[in-house]
Design a protein around this motif. Sequence first.
Motif, short mmCIF file in Angstrom:
data_model
loop_
_atom_site.label_atom_id
_atom_site.label_comp_id
_atom_site.label_asym_id
_atom_site.label_seq_id
_atom_site.Cartn_x
_atom_site.Cartn_y
_atom_site.Cartn_z
N SER A 4 23.73 35.61 -10.15
CA SER A 4 23.94 36.69 -9.21
C SER A 4 23.68 38.03 -9.89
O SER A 4 23.96 38.21 -11.07
CB SER A 4 25.36 36.65 -8.64
OG SER A 4 26.30 36.78 -9.68
N VAL A 5 23.12 38.98 -9.12
CA VAL A 5 22.79 40.30 -9.64
C VAL A 5 23.77 41.31 -9.07
O VAL A 5 23.97 41.38 -7.87
CB VAL A 5 21.34 40.67 -9.27
CG1 VAL A 5 21.05 42.11 -9.69
CG2 VAL A 5 20.36 39.72 -9.94
N LEU A 6 24.40 42.07 -9.96
CA LEU A 6 25.40 43.05 -9.57
C LEU A 6 24.80 44.45 -9.55
O LEU A 6 23.83 44.74 -10.25
CB LEU A 6 26.57 43.02 -10.56
CG LEU A 6 27.27 41.67 -10.73
CD1 LEU A 6 28.22 41.71 -11.91
CD2 LEU A 6 28.01 41.28 -9.46
N GLU A 7 25.37 45.32 -8.75
CA GLU A 7 25.01 46.73 -8.81
C GLU A 7 25.52 47.31 -10.12
O GLU A 7 26.52 46.84 -10.68
CB GLU A 7 25.61 47.49 -7.62
CG GLU A 7 24.99 47.14 -6.28
CD GLU A 7 25.51 48.05 -5.18
OE1 GLU A 7 25.74 49.25 -5.46
OE2 GLU A 7 25.70 47.56 -4.06
N ARG A 30 27.59 49.93 -16.38
CA ARG A 30 28.74 49.10 -16.04
C ARG A 30 28.49 48.37 -14.73
O ARG A 30 28.13 48.98 -13.73
CB ARG A 30 30.00 49.95 -15.92
CG ARG A 30 31.28 49.17 -15.73
CD ARG A 30 32.49 50.09 -15.61
NE ARG A 30 33.74 49.33 -15.59
CZ ARG A 30 34.21 48.72 -14.51
NH1 ARG A 30 33.55 48.79 -13.37
NH2 ARG A 30 35.35 48.04 -14.58
N PRO A 31 28.66 47.04 -14.71
CA PRO A 31 28.49 46.30 -13.47
C PRO A 31 29.61 46.63 -12.48
O PRO A 31 30.76 46.83 -12.89
CB PRO A 31 28.56 44.84 -13.92
CG PRO A 31 29.39 44.87 -15.16
CD PRO A 31 29.06 46.17 -15.83
N GLU A 66 23.40 43.99 -14.95
CA GLU A 66 23.37 43.27 -13.66
C GLU A 66 23.92 41.86 -13.78
O GLU A 66 24.37 41.28 -12.80
CB GLU A 66 21.93 43.22 -13.13
CG GLU A 66 21.41 44.53 -12.60
CD GLU A 66 19.96 44.47 -12.15
OE1 GLU A 66 19.50 45.40 -11.49
OE2 GLU A 66 19.27 43.46 -12.50
N ARG A 67 23.87 41.32 -14.99
CA ARG A 67 24.39 39.97 -15.22
C ARG A 67 25.85 39.97 -15.65
O ARG A 67 26.39 38.95 -16.06
CB ARG A 67 23.53 39.25 -16.27
CG ARG A 67 22.04 39.16 -15.92
CD ARG A 67 21.79 38.25 -14.72
NE ARG A 67 21.91 36.86 -15.06
CZ ARG A 67 20.91 36.08 -15.47
NH1 ARG A 67 19.70 36.58 -15.61
NH2 ARG A 67 21.11 34.81 -15.74
N GLY A 68 26.51 41.14 -15.58
CA GLY A 68 27.95 41.17 -15.76
C GLY A 68 28.46 41.76 -17.06
O GLY A 68 29.66 41.72 -17.32
N PHE A 69 27.58 42.37 -17.88
CA PHE A 69 28.00 42.93 -19.16
C PHE A 69 28.08 44.45 -19.09
O PHE A 69 27.30 45.09 -18.39
CB PHE A 69 27.03 42.53 -20.27
CG PHE A 69 27.04 41.06 -20.59
CD1 PHE A 69 27.87 40.56 -21.58
CD2 PHE A 69 26.23 40.18 -19.89
CE1 PHE A 69 27.90 39.21 -21.87
CE2 PHE A 69 26.25 38.81 -20.16
CZ PHE A 69 27.09 38.33 -21.15
N LEU A 70 29.01 45.01 -19.85
CA LEU A 70 29.02 46.45 -20.08
C LEU A 70 28.04 46.71 -21.21
O LEU A 70 28.19 46.15 -22.30
CB LEU A 70 30.41 46.93 -20.47
CG LEU A 70 30.45 48.45 -20.69
CD1 LEU A 70 31.01 49.14 -19.46
CD2 LEU A 70 31.24 48.82 -21.93
N VAL A 71 27.05 47.55 -20.98
CA VAL A 71 26.02 47.84 -21.98
C VAL A 71 26.08 49.32 -22.34
O VAL A 71 26.11 50.17 -21.45
CB VAL A 71 24.62 47.47 -21.47
CG1 VAL A 71 23.57 47.73 -22.54
CG2 VAL A 71 24.57 46.02 -21.02
N ALA A 72 26.10 49.61 -23.62
CA ALA A 72 26.05 50.99 -24.10
C ALA A 72 24.81 51.17 -24.94
O ALA A 72 24.65 50.52 -25.98
CB ALA A 72 27.30 51.32 -24.93
N SER A 73 23.89 52.01 -24.48
CA SER A 73 22.69 52.32 -25.23
C SER A 73 22.93 53.63 -25.96
O SER A 73 23.25 54.65 -25.34
CB SER A 73 21.49 52.45 -24.29
OG SER A 73 20.30 52.73 -25.01
#
Length: 272
Positions: A4-7, A30-31, A66-73
Amino acid sequence: MSNSVLEVEISRDITYRTIDGLSLQADVYRPLGRDPIASVLYLHGGGWVEGGRIDYEQTRAIKLAERGFLVASVQYRFAQDAPFPAQLDDIRAAVAWLRGKRAEFGVVSEKVGAWGSSAGGHLAALLALGNPGTGERPDVDAAVTWFAPLDVGFMTGGTEMEQEMFGPNPVNLLVGGEFDLADPSHQALDPLALVSAAAAPMLLVTGDRDRVIDASVSERMFRALSRARAQVQLYVVAGAGHEDAALETAASLGLVAGFFEAELGTNAPLTR
């Protein structure tokens, strides 16, 4: 894992570290609709001398969020502005910042991963390896490297003609002089020299047509980690070159997300 793809909600220009009057910033993805599975630090490429934290965000940072992870670039200091280990100090601070923000961001797992491309992949590897020579443990719980310079000693070789053709090696810029693998401070930036059984699980991704960082570099790293009995996977994409869109397929990105879910999720093995 779920497909599933999240906003995704994007928060930009967040200062995670101030050093020598410079504010280093992060963009956080953040998803929405669920608590993030875990936090992942994304590190851009650019030969340690250029690039930015929004590079490839649509096809990497956002896709992972979108796959549920918090990502920080995150931004890190470039070699021409600050020699190594400034870059490692910066990203270690980013990992600590992410861990400290876990409750604020609502992240489920206490584990943190790192994902980087090219020079950013090199830095992600350093976070996953620690330094056996100094007793430093890995800073992250898992790492993904995309077409990364993981054998720095090999990169600094070459004949005089090759050096004249290809210009100054950015590795020398990193150390502020000539790279010397016999120097312990220089060994600290060579992932291949830091391999041990204590390394965090790693997924190495490369393309078999990469003419910037040959696929054999990731293959050597895979063999070294395997011999050390560390957890490692190698994924070679046929026909893909450096920073090639051929790597940004649903299969490749699904592999990255699945790897992080297995290693960072709440059902993953406890941190060693």
